[in-house]
Scaffold this motif. Structure first.
Motif, PDB file in Angstrom:
ATOM      1  N   LEU A   1       0.915  14.764  -0.442  1.00 61.47           N
ATOM      2  CA  LEU A   1       1.936  14.522   0.431  1.00 61.47           C
ATOM      3  C   LEU A   1       2.959  14.483   0.866  1.00 61.47           C
ATOM      4  N   LYS A   2       3.564  15.452   1.675  1.00 63.14           N
ATOM      5  CA  LYS A   2       5.118  15.565   2.409  1.00 63.14           C
ATOM      6  C   LYS A   2       5.247  15.095   3.457  1.00 63.14           C
ATOM      7  N   VAL A   3       5.742  13.893   3.364  1.00 58.56           N
ATOM      8  CA  VAL A   3       5.681  13.432   4.783  1.00 58.56           C
ATOM      9  C   VAL A   3       7.687  13.989   4.787  1.00 58.56           C
ATOM     10  N   LYS A   4       7.204  14.452   6.233  1.00 61.31           N
ATOM     11  CA  LYS A   4       9.031  14.708   6.551  1.00 61.31           C
ATOM     12  C   LYS A   4       9.084  13.426   6.930  1.00 61.31           C
TER      13      LYS A   4
ATOM     14  N   VAL B   1       4.991  16.084  11.034  1.00 65.21           N
ATOM     15  CA  VAL B   1       4.935  14.534  10.299  1.00 65.21           C
ATOM     16  C   VAL B   1       4.708  14.785   9.022  1.00 65.21           C
ATOM     17  N   PHE B   2       3.774  15.435   8.478  1.00 65.03           N
ATOM     18  CA  PHE B   2       2.923  15.447   7.411  1.00 65.03           C
ATOM     19  C   PHE B   2       2.267  16.558   7.432  1.00 65.03           C
ATOM     20  N   SER B   3       2.431  17.124   5.710  1.00 65.25           N
ATOM     21  CA  SER B   3       1.352  18.358   5.472  1.00 65.25           C
ATOM     22  C   SER B   3       0.731  18.270   3.998  1.00 65.25           C
TER      23      SER B   3
ATOM     24  N   SER C   1       0.568  -0.976   0.039  1.00 69.86           N
ATOM     25  CA  SER C   1       0.017   0.008  -0.283  1.00 69.86           C
ATOM     26  C   SER C   1       0.521   1.388  -0.200  1.00 69.86           C
ATOM     27  N   LEU C   2       0.023   1.806  -0.175  1.00 68.99           N
ATOM     28  CA  LEU C   2       0.672   3.831  -0.371  1.00 68.99           C
ATOM     29  C   LEU C   2       1.290   3.713   1.018  1.00 68.99           C
ATOM     30  N   VAL C   3       0.045   3.340   2.240  1.00 64.33           N
ATOM     31  CA  VAL C   3       0.576   3.587   3.174  1.00 64.33           C
ATOM     32  C   VAL C   3       2.107   3.553   4.005  1.00 64.33           C
TER      33      VAL C   3
ATOM     34  N   LYS D   1       9.445   5.695   4.441  1.00 60.61           N
ATOM     35  CA  LYS D   1      10.546   6.819   3.731  1.00 60.61           C
ATOM     36  C   LYS D   1       9.707   8.122   3.064  1.00 60.61           C
ATOM     37  N   ALA D   2      11.178   8.640   3.647  1.00 59.51           N
ATOM     38  CA  ALA D   2       9.780  10.233   3.574  1.00 59.51           C
ATOM     39  C   ALA D   2       9.979  10.903   2.161  1.00 59.51           C
ATOM     40  N   GLY D   3       9.178  11.658   2.090  1.00 62.06           N
ATOM     41  CA  GLY D   3       9.461  11.637   0.288  1.00 62.06           C
ATOM     42  C   GLY D   3       8.059  12.382   0.179  1.00 62.06           C
TER      43      GLY D   3
END
Lengths: 294, 169
Positions: free
Chosen positions: A127-130, A119-121, A50-52, A58-60
């Motif tokens: 979705l930007k994952v820090k 963590v994210f925005s 899954s995407l989740v 991994k961040a990204g």
């Protein structure tokens, strides 16, 4: 008018869909199953494809499908209303408590839950994952999927139907309201009352199910424990996503706060079997004295 | 309660709210009085603070009103203390009323009794004024569906079974 029903297992629960329609059942069934599969493959934290799952490694920057717009919108609203208690970040907490991908059910060290902004925005559709983090879309996922399947049935010309996803239910355009029993959380062979619904959804949440160690499936990110002051909740709303989300939120915050933003009716059952409900919760409740018809 | 704020203006509204709260207190205290009376332990006189002195004895709390509320009462949580005379002196009982959409949605009773007998009776009242639900067998009720969460995910149930087995061995 033909009628047919089909049952299948998806997102870890049993679905039963009753349809009254002129369309062919096989066509509808395959569309429903494939739509649920797409959804699960994006949002499930229990599958490694899954995407989740990718986000947890991994961040990204991750591109989400079209259905993410409404989904993230509800999550962000409920996050604010509950002052951070209803959060996607609870996935990490549940996982650390043992409700993890392999269902170890063995609690490890549970970390403090950071602010979502750390963590994210989300800016649709990205979705930007820090930092890698396990997100949990379970708080609204089943309700939202019921709404999605419901839209799909309507698009396919199904005039009347009832979707039951493991006890969370949506009924559309039935000739007669559906009588839905409210399952006794302490004994699944019993009900504590009955409601009648049509063109509405009813979702339930219970702290008595999915229990392990000292936890159940709802966690308070501030106390890092499962709320025990509520035994079960039922919420009726026009959309299943609202009914589902609020049923969970009533473990974490007061109905008054939620009434300012959403239309719904609720019943909260406490561990001593006393209850609290909104005025128009359309129920017949069974009480020790007599059947209280309202 | 954490979002409550003391009222400072809107005196007309306040009066209505106060009336609502006092009405609720009267109902609860009357219920309590009736309850104690039924128990046959004492003669209970109920004294409810008069409206104009209510602001001295009542701690009023008000939430921001809901934008969608159709009623004339502001939603919120209101607290009041009522007193009644018992042969050993005056006893008090605290009542918190939650209004939502103009209706009394919840009532909490705070036990403030001093005399031992009063303590017992207030505790008894506090434990019994709420209604409890009971379970009925599904087979005895005509139903189309059941709403609940007994259908937990299979993976979860399997794991739980496994842990139980491990614990027994």
């Amino acid at each position: 008018m033909r009628s047919f029903n089909f049952a299948f297992e998806a997102i870890g629960t049993l679905w039963v869909i009753d349809c009254f329609s002129a369309s062919s059942s096989e066509k509808i069934k395959s569309q429903v199953l494939s739509r649920i599969e797409d959804f699960d493959k994006t949002y499930s934290r229990f599958r490694r494809d899954s995407l989740v799952w990718q986000i947890s490694e991994k961040a990204g920057e991750y591109r989400f499908p079209e259905d993410s717009r409404i989904f993230f919108d509800y999550y962000s609203r409920l996050y604010k209303i509950t002052e951070g208690k209803f959060t996607l970040l609870i996935g990490n907490t549940l996982s650390q408590a043992g409700y993890d991908v392999s269902y170890s059910l063995k609690p490890g060290k549970i970390n403090k839950v950071p602010a979502e902004s750390e963590v994210f925005s989300f800016d649709y559709p990205v979705l930007k994952v820090k930092k890698p983090y396990i997100l949990d879309f379970g708080g609204l996922g089943k309700g939202y999927l019921i709404d999605i399947v419901s839209d799909l049935l309507k698009e396919n010309g199904v005039d009347a139907f009832c979707i039951d996803a493991g006890g969370d239910i949506y009924c559309h355009n039935l000739q007669k309201s559906m009588r839905v029993g409210l399952e006794n959380p302490l004994d699944s062979k019993q009900v504590i009352g009955v409601v009648s619904i049509n063109n509405k959804s009813i979702c339930a949440s219970s702290g008595n199910r999915r229990r392990w160690d000292k936890f159940h499936h709802i966690m308070d990110p501030d106390s890092l424990s499962s709320p025990e002051n509520v035994l079960a909740t039922w919420v009726i709303a026009k959309d299943a996503i609202i009914a589902d989300g609020i049923a969970t939120c009533l473990f974490l915050t007061s109905p008054q706060k939620l009434f300012k933003y959403f239309e719904f009716e609720y019943l909260v059952l406490y561990p001593d079997m006393t209850f609290k409900k909104s005025k128009n919760f359309p129920s017949e409740l069974f009480t020790a004295q007599k059947n209280l018809v309202e | 309660m954490e979002e409550s704020q003391p009222t400072t203006n809107n005196s007309g509204n306040n009066k209505m709210i106060m009336l609502a709260a006092i009405a609720a207190v009267i109902i609860i205290i009357a219920a309590a009085g009736g309850y104690f009376f039924m128990r046959g332990n004492t003669n209970t006189t109920i004294e409810v603070p008069a409206e104009d002195s209510a602001s001295d004895t009542n701690e009023m709390m008000q939430e921001e009103s809901a934008e969608t509320s159709p009623s004339s009462y502001n939603d919120g949580t209101y607290e009041a203390t009522g007193s009644y005379s018992y042969h050993s002196g005056t006893e008090e009982i605290g009542v918190t009323v939650t209004l939502a959409n103009g209706i009394i949605e919840d009532v909490e009773v705070e036990q403030l009794a001093k005399a031992p007998t009063s303590k017992t009776m207030q505790a008894d009242f506090a434990a019994n004024y709420k209604t409890e639900v009971v379970g009925m067998n599904i087979d005895d009720v005509k139903l189309g569906k059941v709403s609940g969460s007994s259908l937990t995910p299979n993976g979860f149930n399997d794991a739980l079974e496994q842990i139980k087995t491990e614990a027994q061995s």
